[in-house]
Enzyme design. Structure first.
Site, PDB file in Angstrom:
ATOM      1  N   SER A  80     -76.884-113.618 -23.533  1.00 25.91           N
ATOM      2  CA  SER A  80     -75.984-113.009 -22.568  1.00 25.91           C
ATOM      3  C   SER A  80     -75.283-111.794 -23.175  1.00 25.91           C
ATOM      4  O   SER A  80     -75.923-110.788 -23.478  1.00 25.91           O
ATOM      5  CB  SER A  80     -74.992-114.058 -22.072  1.00 25.91           C
ATOM      6  OG  SER A  80     -74.266-113.583 -20.972  1.00 25.91           O
ATOM      7  N   ASP A 106     -81.171-117.005 -12.617  1.00 26.74           N
ATOM      8  CA  ASP A 106     -80.007-116.458 -13.304  1.00 26.74           C
ATOM      9  C   ASP A 106     -79.077-115.814 -12.282  1.00 26.74           C
ATOM     10  O   ASP A 106     -79.485-114.906 -11.547  1.00 26.74           O
ATOM     11  CB  ASP A 106     -80.464-115.425 -14.338  1.00 26.74           C
ATOM     12  CG  ASP A 106     -79.385-115.067 -15.342  1.00 26.74           C
ATOM     13  OD1 ASP A 106     -78.196-115.116 -14.972  1.00 26.74           O
ATOM     14  OD2 ASP A 106     -79.737-114.728 -16.486  1.00 26.74           O
ATOM     15  N   HIS A 118     -78.805-119.005 -16.074  1.00 28.44           N
ATOM     16  CA  HIS A 118     -78.220-118.211 -17.154  1.00 28.44           C
ATOM     17  C   HIS A 118     -77.765-119.077 -18.329  1.00 28.44           C
ATOM     18  O   HIS A 118     -78.044-118.778 -19.487  1.00 28.44           O
ATOM     19  CB  HIS A 118     -77.032-117.408 -16.610  1.00 28.44           C
ATOM     20  CG  HIS A 118     -76.524-116.353 -17.537  1.00 28.44           C
ATOM     21  ND1 HIS A 118     -77.128-115.120 -17.662  1.00 28.44           N
ATOM     22  CD2 HIS A 118     -75.476-116.341 -18.394  1.00 28.44           C
ATOM     23  CE1 HIS A 118     -76.469-114.389 -18.548  1.00 28.44           C
ATOM     24  NE2 HIS A 118     -75.467-115.111 -19.014  1.00 28.44           N
TER      25      HIS A 118
END
Length: 412
Positions: free
Chosen positions: A185, A356, A386
């Site tokens: 991320s 995601d 995610h």
């Protein structure tokens, strides 16, 4: 921008409880706050670890966690050949805990431990402001006089100040010229920003695996965040004036409990985008209150979230927007510059998930088309999301094994 802060916090946070203070192995600065005991947790999983403290050019004290040996090997052999180094960087509101919290047999914990068992020297970073790096040589984040200056950072500061400090320290400590990078991320965002703004760092990486690394945001997939992001600058300035500078373990309950006084005349606006954003934020806060107290792995500055919010609003991947006048002074132009991904030359694999909520497949493919040595890899489960890179029970089979095996091939 509190809307994006609260929403993303609820969507991507995992749970952990701080334990005892972790003592630094190299620098002896005093650490003010109780911290998560990585060493105790890692030892419980059967591994030896080290904690190292480093200081950035602007005074933030960061913890690095090292796992140099295989399981149940607690002594270092000074005559052993140097091992290849892998550096792991967490996402927004994560920390090094993200890679060990589920233990040696689950989720991304196996990435850390499997890499150590495969013969790699594993290091995990902690960005400024998170649970084990919430310290500074002169600023106290709990002192209102210092807090605004302490929390005046976005992901670009992590990319251009924290990462270079940690990467350079790891290379110096291990006497290596290069290392492998894994970032989840924001850990992926920071990698892209670092190598675009400071291209010389491309030469310090052998390869990189970016797991749901957020960059381009032309096709941001979550409508409620897009709605709130339209009023990013208003909400960010409103939050700072109210003293909401940080989001994290101790602050979620405070922010949700107060729920912000949206009847304040300052918050009332004839601007349609602001009005819609406030309505979305009200609805979200009502839902968040039903979740109860939310504990997260690490703190983060409001400005980190606001920087993402600006990019979502503007469908861009660019530097912090100060406004036209200040942009002209800082950047020499009215609009903030884009991060030039053509300058990222590392051998890069971009892993992405079809479910995601923070990153679109189209944006991943568009980034890979620009980055010279990038390839993409879609996770083979369409419902993968995610945070599944961190918390899903099958992330080992779907992600970790691939990463470990590809790295091992380089040394066979």
């Amino acid at each position: 921008m509190l809307g994006v802060i609260l929403l993303v916090s609820a969507l991507v946070s995992a749970q952990a409880v701080p334990a005892d203070v972790v003592q630094g192995a190299d620098e002896k600065q005093s650490v003010r706050h109780k911290q998560f005991n990585n060493g105790l947790r890692i030892a419980r999983d059967g591994y030896y670890s080290e904690s190292h403290l480093v200081t950035t050019s602007d005074g933030y004290i960061l913890e690095l966690v090292r796992i140099p040996n295989k399981r149940f090997q607690f002594l270092n052999n000074p005559f052993a050949p140097k091992k290849p180094v892998v550096f792991l960087m967490h996402g927004l509101q994560g920390s090094s805990i993200s890679y060990i919290t589920l233990g040696a047999r689950r989720s991304l914990g196996p990435k850390t431990y499997n890499l150590a068992d495969a013969g790699f020297d594993v290091w995990m970073g902690n960005a400024r402001g998170v649970i084990n790096s919430r310290n500074h040589v002169s600023l106290n984040p709990d002192n209102p006089k210092d807090a605004q200056k302490f929390f005046d950072y976005s992901f670009e500061d992590i990319a251009t100040k924290d990462l270079p400090t940690m990467i350079d320290y790891v290379l110096q400590r291990t006497k290596q010229d290069k290392l492998h990078y894994v970032g989840h991320s924001q850990g992926g965002t920071a990698f892209l920003v670092l190598n675009s703004l400071l291209p010389k760092y491309n030469d310090k990486f052998i390869s990189a695996d970016i797991l749901a690394g957020v960059g381009y945001q032309d096709h941001f997939p979550t409508d409620i965040v897009k709605s709130i992001a339209k009023a990013t600058d208003f909400l960010y300035n409103f939050a700072v004036r109210r003293g909401f500078l940080e989001i994290g373990i101790r602050f979620n309950q405070q922010i949700v409990g107060q729920s912000l006084d949206f009847d304040d005349s300052e918050a009332l606006s004839s601007n349609t985008e602001v009005t819609l954003a406030l309505q979305s934020l009200r609805s979200f806060l009502d839902g968040l209150l039903m979740l109860g107290r939310l504990e997260v792995l690490g703190e983060a500055s409001v400005k980190q979230f606001a920087h993402y919010g600006q990019n979502i609003k503007d469908k861009s991947f660019r530097r912090w927007d100060y406004g036209p006048v200040e942009n002209l002074r800082k950047y020499g132009r009215f609009q903030p510059p884009q991060y030039d991904l053509r300058l990222v030359t590392v051998d890069l694999t971009m892993h992405y998930a079809m479910s995601d909520i923070l990153l679109s497949e189209k944006d991943v493919l568009n980034m890979a088309a620009v980055i010279p040595n990038a390839k993409v890899r879609k996770v083979a489960r369409d419902s993968f999301g995610h945070m599944d890179f961190i918390i899903s029970n099958d992330s080992k089979e779907l992600v970790t094994d691939y990463v470990v095996n590809e790295l091992k091939k380089r040394y066979e």
